[in-house]
Design an enzyme around this catalytic site. Structure first.
Site, PDB file in Angstrom:
ATOM      1  N   HIS A 111       7.475  34.355  30.462  1.00 46.53           N
ATOM      2  CA  HIS A 111       8.635  35.355  30.829  1.00 46.53           C
ATOM      3  C   HIS A 111       8.059  36.314  31.815  1.00 46.53           C
ATOM      4  O   HIS A 111       6.725  36.373  31.940  1.00 46.53           O
ATOM      5  CB  HIS A 111       9.161  36.003  29.693  1.00 46.53           C
ATOM      6  CG  HIS A 111       9.891  35.261  28.703  1.00 46.53           C
ATOM      7  ND1 HIS A 111       9.633  34.607  27.646  1.00 46.53           N
ATOM      8  CD2 HIS A 111      11.266  34.558  28.828  1.00 46.53           C
ATOM      9  CE1 HIS A 111      10.745  33.923  27.066  1.00 46.53           C
ATOM     10  NE2 HIS A 111      11.489  33.947  28.074  1.00 46.53           N
TER      11      HIS A 111
ATOM     12  N   LYS B   4      21.682  28.945  21.267  1.00 51.01           N
ATOM     13  CA  LYS B   4      21.532  30.258  20.492  1.00 51.01           C
ATOM     14  C   LYS B   4      23.058  30.696  19.862  1.00 51.01           C
ATOM     15  O   LYS B   4      23.215  31.046  18.788  1.00 51.01           O
ATOM     16  CB  LYS B   4      20.988  31.253  21.085  1.00 51.01           C
ATOM     17  CG  LYS B   4      19.363  31.084  21.567  1.00 51.01           C
ATOM     18  CD  LYS B   4      18.754  31.064  20.055  1.00 51.01           C
ATOM     19  CE  LYS B   4      17.168  30.755  19.812  1.00 51.01           C
ATOM     20  NZ  LYS B   4      16.650  30.888  18.402  1.00 51.01           N
TER      21      LYS B   4
ATOM     22  N   SER C  61      18.988  35.864  21.588  1.00 56.25           N
ATOM     23  CA  SER C  61      18.346  36.391  22.550  1.00 56.25           C
ATOM     24  C   SER C  61      19.661  36.954  23.414  1.00 56.25           C
ATOM     25  O   SER C  61      20.904  36.499  23.305  1.00 56.25           O
ATOM     26  CB  SER C  61      17.804  35.133  23.762  1.00 56.25           C
ATOM     27  OG  SER C  61      17.915  35.684  24.955  1.00 56.25           O
ATOM     28  N   SER C  62      19.502  37.900  24.364  1.00 57.59           N
ATOM     29  CA  SER C  62      20.519  38.718  25.143  1.00 57.59           C
ATOM     30  C   SER C  62      21.284  37.730  25.790  1.00 57.59           C
ATOM     31  O   SER C  62      22.189  37.890  26.362  1.00 57.59           O
ATOM     32  CB  SER C  62      20.156  39.915  25.650  1.00 57.59           C
ATOM     33  OG  SER C  62      18.960  39.595  26.666  1.00 57.59           O
ATOM     34  N   CYS C  63      20.625  36.529  26.036  1.00 55.50           N
ATOM     35  CA  CYS C  63      21.116  35.715  27.231  1.00 55.50           C
ATOM     36  C   CYS C  63      22.277  35.028  26.717  1.00 55.50           C
ATOM     37  O   CYS C  63      23.139  34.314  27.436  1.00 55.50           O
ATOM     38  CB  CYS C  63      20.016  34.747  27.606  1.00 55.50           C
ATOM     39  SG  CYS C  63      19.551  33.459  26.567  1.00 55.50           S
TER      40      CYS C  63
ATOM     41  N   TYR D 108      19.560  27.268  26.891  1.00 56.27           N
ATOM     42  CA  TYR D 108      19.127  28.032  25.818  1.00 56.27           C
ATOM     43  C   TYR D 108      20.109  28.849  25.296  1.00 56.27           C
ATOM     44  O   TYR D 108      20.202  29.141  23.995  1.00 56.27           O
ATOM     45  CB  TYR D 108      17.953  28.816  26.297  1.00 56.27           C
ATOM     46  CG  TYR D 108      17.287  29.445  25.188  1.00 56.27           C
ATOM     47  CD1 TYR D 108      16.415  28.996  24.298  1.00 56.27           C
ATOM     48  CD2 TYR D 108      17.437  30.861  25.147  1.00 56.27           C
ATOM     49  CE1 TYR D 108      15.714  29.778  23.437  1.00 56.27           C
ATOM     50  CE2 TYR D 108      16.988  31.698  24.263  1.00 56.27           C
ATOM     51  CZ  TYR D 108      15.930  31.270  23.204  1.00 56.27           C
ATOM     52  OH  TYR D 108      15.383  32.080  22.597  1.00 56.27           O
TER      53      TYR D 108
END
Length: 316
Positions: free
Chosen positions: A180, A141, A108-110, A137
């Site tokens: 989301h 990742k 994920s971009s997070c 999260y």
């Protein structure tokens, strides 16, 4: 890679996994395998080992994760950290031990720092602190990305990580407690339209900027990584284009036909000010998204309307 290669898709019933399955099937791949969470608990190390021994997959695509928005991440930090690490660690380590030559890990971009320069480049990983609302999260990742990188370095295996921007599309989760922003807006505007065009209250100021990728485009990126040996360990997957949350809301309002007011609750958190992906590395290799945002939202809303009554995650 041939069309009979045995490919295990973890999370094949989720939005991303099911899109990957549909795309591979459409391209003629005939040996896909997957198991529901009821049949295979990916958090159980022995269960994963037993499954790999039985099935002997040649390629693993890890689209399995415990996911959710700001609310869910804030309320269940331990589960978002631990369950995601358990899932990916079991898959990555068992794949290595089983001699699986190719592993595609989806993140994920997070994973990138909250205040990293925009657009987000792959080299910004671990250069600053994370966004607090989803750091649990993100940390999980990041460990998956680093595990795959370590395997590439130490064992010279084709283990690659793809970091998608915000994904949406058919088979999305429309449960307001865990969804989301984009699917949550679709549901809110739809229900408000049915309720005499009642006002819709949305979190935050509407000023943060976000990028959205239709899930079928993400599936195409996975197939691209499957059919090519990518030279690096980490690639962003997105559109390279973003818009404000306010603009997103107005677009969804138009598509759903809602005629009421939009109220912004500034007491609620905005999250990261901006998250735009630099997708130059994937573009340079030859992959680019095809579905434009308004077209993708229309497809998603159509699917939502068709599945309100019979899809388990649309809890109206």
């Amino acid at each position: 890679m041939n069309k009979n290669t045995k490919i295990y898709i973890a999370g094949h019933r989720g939005m991303v996994g099911s899109a990957i399955w549909r795309t591979l099937t459409a391209k003629g791949y005939t040996n896909l395998i997957g198991e529901s969470s009821a049949n295979l608990d990916l958090k159980n190390q022995q269960a994963v080992k037993d499954y790999f021994e039985l099935q002997q997959p040649e390629v693993i695509i890890d689209a399995a994760a415990k996911v959710g928005g700001i609310l869910a991440n804030n309320d269940f930090p331990y589960q978002f950290l631990m369950e995601n690490m358990q899932i990916q660690n079991n898959l990555i380590n068992t794949a290595l031990q089983s001699g699986v030559a190719k592993f595609i890990f989806l993140g994920s971009s997070c994973i990138y720092p909250k205040l990293a320069p925009q657009p987000l480049k792959e080299e910004y990983l671990l250069t600053d602190s994370l966004e607090p609302t989803n750091e649990w999260y993100a940390i999980a990742k990041i460990t998956g990305v680093k595990a795959c990188q370590a395997i590439r370095k130490q064992f010279n295996k084709d283990y690659v990580s793809l970091m998608p921007t915000n994904l949406y599309g058919t088979h999305d989760n429309f449960d307001l407690n865990s969804s989301h922003v984009l699917p949550a807006m679709i549901r809110k505007f739809h229900e408000a339209k049915l309720n005499n065009n009642a006002a819709v209250t949305l979190w935050g100021s509407g000023t943060p900027m976000r990028e959205f990728l239709f899930v079928d485009d993400m599936a195409e990126a996975v197939v691209f990584a499957l059919e090519n040996k990518l030279p690096d360990y980490l690639y962003n997957v997105g559109t390279g284009e973003d818009l404000t949350i306010k603009e997103l809301a107005e677009t969804i309002q138009k598509i759903t036909g809602h005629q009421g007011a939009i109220i912004w609750d500034a007491e609620k958190p905005d999250g990261t000010p901006r998250k735009l992906m630099d997708v130059a590395k994937m573009h340079d290799l030859g992959w680019k998204h095809q579905v434009q945002l308004e077209q993708g939202i229309q497809k998603t809303y159509t699917w939502f309307l068709e599945n309100i009554e019979n899809y388990k995650q649309v809890k109206l």
